[in-house]
Design an enzyme around this catalytic site. Sequence first.
Site, short mmCIF file in Angstrom:
data_model
loop_
_atom_site.label_atom_id
_atom_site.label_comp_id
_atom_site.label_asym_id
_atom_site.label_seq_id
_atom_site.Cartn_x
_atom_site.Cartn_y
_atom_site.Cartn_z
N GLU A 178 -1.02 1.45 -5.15
CA GLU A 178 -0.85 0.21 -4.39
C GLU A 178 -0.95 -1.00 -5.32
OE1 GLU A 178 -4.06 0.51 -1.54
OE2 GLU A 178 -3.89 2.70 -1.64
N HIS B 163 0.84 -1.20 0.00
CA HIS B 163 0.00 0.00 0.00
C HIS B 163 0.89 1.26 0.00
CE1 HIS B 163 -2.96 2.84 1.58
NE2 HIS B 163 -3.89 1.95 1.64
O1 TA6 Z 1 -6.20 1.67 -0.22
C1 TA6 Z 1 -7.13 2.70 -0.04
C2 TA6 Z 1 -7.85 2.49 1.29
O2 TA6 Z 1 -8.56 1.28 1.30
C3 TA6 Z 1 -8.73 3.70 1.56
O3 TA6 Z 1 -10.11 3.39 1.41
C4 TA6 Z 1 -8.37 4.11 2.98
O4 TA6 Z 1 -9.14 3.38 3.93
C5 TA6 Z 1 -6.89 3.71 2.98
O5 TA6 Z 1 -6.89 2.42 2.36
C6 TA6 Z 1 -6.21 3.76 4.31
O6 TA6 Z 1 -6.70 2.78 5.15
P1 TA6 Z 1 -6.13 2.75 6.67
O7 TA6 Z 1 -6.77 1.54 7.30
O8 TA6 Z 1 -4.64 2.64 6.58
O9 TA6 Z 1 -6.54 4.07 7.28
#
Ligand code: TA6
Length: 300
Positions: A271, A167
């Site tokens: 990601e 990510h």
């Molecule tokens: O990858 C995008 C995502 O799924 C967003 O929807 C947002 O939730 C982000 O990940 C960050 O998630 P986190 O649990 O690290 O706050």
Amino acid sequence: MTTSKPATNTDPNALGRVTFLDGQGDLPMLEISTPWSTAEIYLLGAHVTQFKKKDEPPLLFLSQCSRFNEGHPIRGGIPVIFPWFGQREGLGQHGFARVKSWDLKEVLPAPDGSVSVRFRLPDCPEAAAFPPFTADYVVTVNQSLTLQLIVTNQSKDAEFTFENCLHTYFEVADATAISIHGLKGVSYLDKVASFLEKTETSDALRVASEVDRIFLNTAGTVEILDPRIGRRIRVEKQSSASTVVWNPWIAKSRQMSDFGDEEYEHMICVESGNVASNSISLPPGGISTLTVKLSSETLK
Ligand code: TA6
């Protein structure tokens, strides 16, 4: 303790070096330096928090408001998302790998000055809900940054179905000035529109509001052009069918206590993994290796 590769020439800068130290929150971390670059990796989450080439600004975004405590994910860098992506009823978001302290298994300096380190996710109570597996993470630092998440189904009879995603938060000078290339014609789930399925029509995706798109069935390289820094970032991947693009924009930024209200201006997440309908089902004894290579060049 500092581990250096055997000297291959007299130039002290030609050595790849690993230094172990206490980082933010006194959490154990590794500092890696190579002839081309430096990197930082915390044992918490096997989390790469920084990669910087000697002649460029940092490649990765790390929030100034990030927590650095066991059991909480670090905000920024490269969270390792496994064994699920997104919300799961009664469980945390984005799996448990990113909130566990990984074991450092090997430090492998190479004769050319590259350094590879291998981590293993230790057993934990949450893993009992899945067939027995091992998860190793290999980070290789040189002119670029290569990440490999290697999952082995150790069961003798059960299939192991999981999602994985690296990510990555990239540092940009101005998120409204960048463009993201390589996703034209790819279908995606638009989380901003209740996961409505759409198709990307632009070969230059831009950020002018919250962007949260899960691109599916796409194995291609994605590039981020940052005209303000004057940099092209390349995200190459193998054994990854999904790419997620995220910028929280204003409202979501304010809702995250570990993210500055204006920090959305200086980051973009691109990601790489296998999520949603691209999840992986490993047969007994099967091995899945997700490989992501991050590189950059200055724009002429
Ligand atoms: O990858 C995008 C995502 O799924 C967003 O929807 C947002 O939730 C982000 O990940 C960050 O998630 P986190 O649990 O690290 O706050």
